[in-house]
Each structure stands twice: as C-alpha cells, then as structure tokens.
Design a protein around this motif. Structure first.
Motif, PDB file in Angstrom:
ATOM      1  N   ILE A 266      48.704  28.141  18.619  1.00 27.74           N
ATOM      2  CA  ILE A 266      48.873  27.374  19.900  1.00 27.74           C
ATOM      3  C   ILE A 266      49.720  26.091  19.496  1.00 27.74           C
ATOM      4  O   ILE A 266      49.836  25.599  18.344  1.00 27.74           O
ATOM      5  CB  ILE A 266      47.370  26.759  20.396  1.00 27.74           C
ATOM      6  CG1 ILE A 266      46.735  25.807  19.241  1.00 27.74           C
ATOM      7  CG2 ILE A 266      46.692  27.909  20.884  1.00 27.74           C
ATOM      8  CD1 ILE A 266      45.482  24.997  19.993  1.00 27.74           C
ATOM      9  N   GLU A 267      50.390  25.495  20.693  1.00 31.03           N
ATOM     10  CA  GLU A 267      51.146  24.278  20.455  1.00 31.03           C
ATOM     11  C   GLU A 267      50.792  23.302  21.558  1.00 31.03           C
ATOM     12  O   GLU A 267      50.364  23.966  22.681  1.00 31.03           O
ATOM     13  CB  GLU A 267      52.512  24.643  20.756  1.00 31.03           C
ATOM     14  CG  GLU A 267      53.316  25.376  19.646  1.00 31.03           C
ATOM     15  CD  GLU A 267      54.884  25.717  19.632  1.00 31.03           C
ATOM     16  OE1 GLU A 267      55.294  25.071  20.776  1.00 31.03           O
ATOM     17  OE2 GLU A 267      55.451  26.234  18.668  1.00 31.03           O
ATOM     18  N   LEU A 268      50.738  22.043  21.414  1.00 30.71           N
ATOM     19  CA  LEU A 268      50.520  21.132  22.356  1.00 30.71           C
ATOM     20  C   LEU A 268      51.499  21.034  23.616  1.00 30.71           C
ATOM     21  O   LEU A 268      52.812  21.007  23.128  1.00 30.71           O
ATOM     22  CB  LEU A 268      50.076  19.948  21.931  1.00 30.71           C
ATOM     23  CG  LEU A 268      48.802  19.664  20.903  1.00 30.71           C
ATOM     24  CD1 LEU A 268      48.606  18.359  20.528  1.00 30.71           C
ATOM     25  CD2 LEU A 268      47.727  20.253  21.488  1.00 30.71           C
ATOM     26  N   THR A 269      51.291  20.899  24.493  1.00 29.61           N
ATOM     27  CA  THR A 269      52.141  20.458  25.861  1.00 29.61           C
ATOM     28  C   THR A 269      52.570  19.108  25.447  1.00 29.61           C
ATOM     29  O   THR A 269      51.701  18.104  24.825  1.00 29.61           O
ATOM     30  CB  THR A 269      51.918  20.957  27.124  1.00 29.61           C
ATOM     31  OG1 THR A 269      50.719  20.066  27.314  1.00 29.61           O
ATOM     32  CG2 THR A 269      51.505  21.974  27.262  1.00 29.61           C
ATOM     33  N   ARG A 270      53.365  18.378  26.305  1.00 31.44           N
ATOM     34  CA  ARG A 270      53.802  17.179  26.354  1.00 31.44           C
ATOM     35  C   ARG A 270      52.614  16.131  26.818  1.00 31.44           C
ATOM     36  O   ARG A 270      52.148  15.065  26.250  1.00 31.44           O
ATOM     37  CB  ARG A 270      54.978  16.689  27.031  1.00 31.44           C
ATOM     38  CG  ARG A 270      56.236  17.129  26.589  1.00 31.44           C
ATOM     39  CD  ARG A 270      57.463  16.684  27.374  1.00 31.44           C
ATOM     40  NE  ARG A 270      57.585  15.214  27.123  1.00 31.44           N
ATOM     41  CZ  ARG A 270      58.474  14.451  28.142  1.00 31.44           C
ATOM     42  NH1 ARG A 270      59.332  14.980  28.968  1.00 31.44           N
ATOM     43  NH2 ARG A 270      58.497  13.201  27.855  1.00 31.44           N
ATOM     44  N   ALA A 271      51.853  16.680  27.862  1.00 28.55           N
ATOM     45  CA  ALA A 271      50.517  16.156  28.425  1.00 28.55           C
ATOM     46  C   ALA A 271      49.518  16.307  27.140  1.00 28.55           C
ATOM     47  O   ALA A 271      48.815  15.389  26.950  1.00 28.55           O
ATOM     48  CB  ALA A 271      50.216  16.977  29.523  1.00 28.55           C
ATOM     49  N   GLY A 272      49.408  17.341  26.422  1.00 30.58           N
ATOM     50  CA  GLY A 272      48.438  17.622  25.301  1.00 30.58           C
ATOM     51  C   GLY A 272      48.625  16.598  24.345  1.00 30.58           C
ATOM     52  O   GLY A 272      47.622  16.076  23.661  1.00 30.58           O
ATOM     53  N   GLU A 273      49.927  16.417  23.908  1.00 28.77           N
ATOM     54  CA  GLU A 273      50.371  15.516  22.680  1.00 28.77           C
ATOM     55  C   GLU A 273      49.913  13.991  23.204  1.00 28.77           C
ATOM     56  O   GLU A 273      49.285  13.551  22.167  1.00 28.77           O
ATOM     57  CB  GLU A 273      51.780  15.553  22.577  1.00 28.77           C
ATOM     58  CG  GLU A 273      52.241  16.792  21.518  1.00 28.77           C
ATOM     59  CD  GLU A 273      53.784  16.860  21.691  1.00 28.77           C
ATOM     60  OE1 GLU A 273      54.548  15.875  22.135  1.00 28.77           O
ATOM     61  OE2 GLU A 273      54.164  17.711  20.988  1.00 28.77           O
ATOM     62  N   SER A 274      50.081  13.647  24.352  1.00 29.55           N
ATOM     63  CA  SER A 274      49.693  12.352  25.124  1.00 29.55           C
ATOM     64  C   SER A 274      48.172  12.327  24.903  1.00 29.55           C
ATOM     65  O   SER A 274      47.505  11.090  24.316  1.00 29.55           O
ATOM     66  CB  SER A 274      50.266  12.282  26.203  1.00 29.55           C
ATOM     67  OG  SER A 274      49.521  10.872  26.889  1.00 29.55           O
ATOM     68  N   ILE A 275      47.458  13.253  25.239  1.00 21.32           N
ATOM     69  CA  ILE A 275      45.933  13.441  25.450  1.00 21.32           C
ATOM     70  C   ILE A 275      45.333  13.309  23.929  1.00 21.32           C
ATOM     71  O   ILE A 275      44.577  12.557  23.650  1.00 21.32           O
ATOM     72  CB  ILE A 275      45.576  14.505  26.198  1.00 21.32           C
ATOM     73  CG1 ILE A 275      45.642  14.354  27.449  1.00 21.32           C
ATOM     74  CG2 ILE A 275      43.826  14.712  25.783  1.00 21.32           C
ATOM     75  CD1 ILE A 275      45.157  13.095  28.410  1.00 21.32           C
ATOM     76  N   TYR A 276      46.077  13.772  23.001  1.00 21.26           N
ATOM     77  CA  TYR A 276      45.949  13.985  21.754  1.00 21.26           C
ATOM     78  C   TYR A 276      45.730  12.625  20.937  1.00 21.26           C
ATOM     79  O   TYR A 276      44.790  12.216  20.524  1.00 21.26           O
ATOM     80  CB  TYR A 276      46.498  14.964  21.135  1.00 21.26           C
ATOM     81  CG  TYR A 276      46.016  15.106  19.433  1.00 21.26           C
ATOM     82  CD1 TYR A 276      45.313  16.025  19.046  1.00 21.26           C
ATOM     83  CD2 TYR A 276      46.728  14.360  18.327  1.00 21.26           C
ATOM     84  CE1 TYR A 276      45.031  15.957  17.393  1.00 21.26           C
ATOM     85  CE2 TYR A 276      46.647  14.488  17.222  1.00 21.26           C
ATOM     86  CZ  TYR A 276      45.452  15.155  16.840  1.00 21.26           C
ATOM     87  OH  TYR A 276      45.275  15.375  15.429  1.00 21.26           O
ATOM     88  N   ARG A 277      46.888  11.946  21.283  1.00 25.66           N
ATOM     89  CA  ARG A 277      47.195  10.556  20.521  1.00 25.66           C
ATOM     90  C   ARG A 277      46.181   9.853  21.160  1.00 25.66           C
ATOM     91  O   ARG A 277      45.594   8.867  20.453  1.00 25.66           O
ATOM     92  CB  ARG A 277      48.787  10.122  20.849  1.00 25.66           C
ATOM     93  CG  ARG A 277      49.677  11.116  19.844  1.00 25.66           C
ATOM     94  CD  ARG A 277      50.853  10.190  20.021  1.00 25.66           C
ATOM     95  NE  ARG A 277      51.355  10.025  21.538  1.00 25.66           N
ATOM     96  CZ  ARG A 277      52.272  11.039  22.052  1.00 25.66           C
ATOM     97  NH1 ARG A 277      52.755  11.993  21.513  1.00 25.66           N
ATOM     98  NH2 ARG A 277      52.732  10.789  23.400  1.00 25.66           N
ATOM     99  N   ASP A 278      45.952   9.822  22.311  1.00 22.73           N
ATOM    100  CA  ASP A 278      45.168   8.600  23.234  1.00 22.73           C
ATOM    101  C   ASP A 278      43.620   8.941  22.587  1.00 22.73           C
ATOM    102  O   ASP A 278      42.759   7.790  22.526  1.00 22.73           O
ATOM    103  CB  ASP A 278      45.248   8.588  24.383  1.00 22.73           C
ATOM    104  CG  ASP A 278      46.610   7.998  25.074  1.00 22.73           C
ATOM    105  OD1 ASP A 278      47.233   7.431  23.974  1.00 22.73           O
ATOM    106  OD2 ASP A 278      47.150   8.061  26.087  1.00 22.73           O
ATOM    107  N   THR A 279      43.140  10.130  22.701  1.00 21.99           N
ATOM    108  CA  THR A 279      41.929  10.491  22.115  1.00 21.99           C
ATOM    109  C   THR A 279      41.541  10.211  20.767  1.00 21.99           C
ATOM    110  O   THR A 279      40.485   9.445  20.545  1.00 21.99           O
ATOM    111  CB  THR A 279      41.832  11.866  22.174  1.00 21.99           C
ATOM    112  OG1 THR A 279      42.022  12.230  23.620  1.00 21.99           O
ATOM    113  CG2 THR A 279      40.102  12.106  21.934  1.00 21.99           C
ATOM    114  N   ARG A 280      42.490  10.375  19.779  1.00 20.74           N
ATOM    115  CA  ARG A 280      42.348   9.856  18.410  1.00 20.74           C
ATOM    116  C   ARG A 280      42.204   8.334  18.649  1.00 20.74           C
ATOM    117  O   ARG A 280      41.475   7.713  17.650  1.00 20.74           O
ATOM    118  CB  ARG A 280      43.684  10.382  17.502  1.00 20.74           C
ATOM    119  CG  ARG A 280      43.517  11.702  17.422  1.00 20.74           C
ATOM    120  CD  ARG A 280      42.305  12.005  16.265  1.00 20.74           C
ATOM    121  NE  ARG A 280      42.368  13.511  16.049  1.00 20.74           N
ATOM    122  CZ  ARG A 280      41.419  14.007  15.430  1.00 20.74           C
ATOM    123  NH1 ARG A 280      40.274  13.562  15.189  1.00 20.74           N
ATOM    124  NH2 ARG A 280      41.344  15.396  15.006  1.00 20.74           N
TER     125      ARG A 280
END
Length: 298
Positions: free
Chosen positions: A55-69
């Motif tokens: 799997i790869e993260l979408t741009r939205a997924g990358e944003s959610i990932y950074r903010d969640t961390r």
C-alpha cells in the motif's frame, strides 16, 4: 487515547502492507483492512492506495499520518505532564536514616499503615552519625526530615523534638572479640570487675545516670570511662583499639564486626521510637494517629 482505526492506519502506513501490519497488531489482514476502510468512510477521504508491492498513502493519507503522529506525541506529553502534576500533589514523608538510627522500624510501621495514605510518598534521607554534629541533624527535624527513628533519653534531644515511644531496647555490653569475656553467652555484673567500661558521661540521660550511680555505689571494681554523650562509629573503634568494654544497646549489636554484644543480668533498658516536630501537621500528624490507632505503641 486513540481509536483502533487510527492505530491500524498508522501501523499499515509504517509497514507498507496489510499483512505486515496484521502481524504486528496480532489481528488478521482482513481486520486491518476493515479498520482502515471504516476510517476512510468516517473521514470521507481516501487514505491508502493498493499496489502490487503493498500500500501507499494518498496525499490526504500523508497529511492525516503526519498530523496523527503529531497528536500522539502531543498527547503523550500531556499525559506525562498530568502524571507529574499528580506526583507533585502527593504529600511526602521524609524519613532520616543512618547506621545508628536506621529507618527499618519506621518502614515496618509504614507497611502496616500505608494503605490508609495512598496520597503519601515516602522519601528516605540519609545522614551521618557524628557525635559533634548530631544535634544539628536533630534541629532539622520538621525541615529536612519529618521522622527519625532512634533511642532516646537525652535531655538535649527531648528539648528539640517530640518523641513517640514504640518500645524498649535492653542495655547490653559490647566486648572486643579478643577479650576474655567474648566467649560468654551472657554476663553478670561481677564479670565486669577489674575491667574498664566505656559509657556516656553523666548529665544528659537520666537512665544512664541511674546506671552509673548503681555501678559507682555498688560495683566500684568496675572502672568507668566517659564517652561523648552521643555515640558514633569512633566510639566503637576506640572500644576495640583499647580492648575495653562498652555500654551498648541490643539494636546496635551488629554495628561493629570486631565486637560481640552480650546481655547482662540487670534490668536496664532505654525507649526507642519516632522523633518528630514539636508541632506536627498534615501527613506527619495523620501518620502518628494511624500508628496509635493500630496499637503499635509498645
């Protein structure tokens, strides 16, 4: 503090695979996919893309990932701060301890009463036994220490603090290992005739003065040698070096490896207990009341 959907998403993003995330989370790959699908549905966002490699993260997924961390790190700091504040709010009981005034007696009391004081924290504070400086230690009760456990019949000590007696220790005789009396199991006063016995000089302890009067009046064949009014390790060393006897206490029988402490056929003893401030407050007062309530006073 975060829901299982976010946990599954973060783990899958870090692993790059549903299967690897499932191994780490101890759930099935299908369960991982369901968690992430549920998160995407809840947010109305596509967070991951399936590929041949995983799997790869979408741009939205990358944003959610950074903010969640970031939120996880921030929440961990918040929890740590809250725990620190809770610790600071705990009342601290400070107990002094030394070679001649160990805190074991206090610890025995604490283990029997501590369930009544979940908000209290115990701190052990060491100090040195020094006959010249011990009064300065006593003067810090209520400041550096809340309690010190000790034996007491000292007028100078009792003038400085309050004392809750818990019991008594027998007065005994310390004998150097090479001394003629060292092989005995107990002593009669007549065994001490012809010997030099070291003991606290007259004037500060009524109990010691009473014993000294008895020895001087009824047993003049025992030579008495004054020690400082408060023992320290130098007193025990001097006893060994001069091959003299030393008036000792049963609680100090293991203080010096070159001395053996023997009971004597007399009725002399000294009280031991808790030394504390003249005006106890807060946790000190509450602990004293618990000790009395539990019937721990000898």
């Amino acid at each position: 503090m975060f829901n299982p959907q976010l946990t599954a998403f973060l783990c899958a993003a870090d692993c790059g695979s549903f299967n690897k995330a499932a191994d780490q989370l101890y759930i099935s790959p299908t369960a991982v996919m369901k968690q992430i699908n549920g998160l995407e549905k809840h947010l109305g966002l596509a967070l991951v893309k399936r590929t041949n490699q995983g799997i790869e993260l979408t741009r939205a997924g990358e944003s959610i990932y950074r903010d969640t961390r970031y939120m996880i790190a921030y929440s961990e700091q918040a929890i740590q701060k809250a725990r620190q504040l809770m610790t600071e709010e705990q009342e601290v009981l400070r107990v002094g301890t030394s070679m001649l005034n160990p805190c074991k007696v206090f610890m025995d009391l604490w283990y029997r009463t501590s369930s009544r004081f979940p908000q209290y924290k115990l701190q052990i504070v060491p100090f040195e036994d020094d006959h010249q400086g011990i009064l300065s230690v006593i003067d810090r009760i209520g400041d550096s220490y809340d309690f010190i456990v000790g034996v007491c019949d000292s007028a100078k000590w009792l003038d400085r603090y309050s004392f809750l007696a818990l019991g008594e220790y027998r007065k005994m005789i310390a004998v150097p290992l090479k001394h003629r009396l060292a092989k005995k199991h107990s002593l009669r006063i007549s065994d001490l005739y012809g010997e030099t016995m070291m003991m606290v000089k007259r004037g500060d302890s009524a109990l010691n003065d009473r014993l000294r009067d008895d020895l001087e009046q009824n047993h003049p064949r025992i030579r008495l040698e004054d020690t400082p009014q408060f023992y320290d390790i130098d007193v025990f060393n001097q006893c060994v070096e001069n091959n003299h006897l030393l008036l000792n206490l049963e609680c100090w029988k293991d203080i010096h490896p070159s001395l053996i402490t023997l009971p004597v056929e007399w009725g002399y003893s000294i009280p031991y207990g808790l030394l504390y401030s003249k005006k106890p407050e807060g946790c000190v007062k509450a602990f004293l009341e618990a000790v009395k309530d539990e019937g721990m006073i000898g």
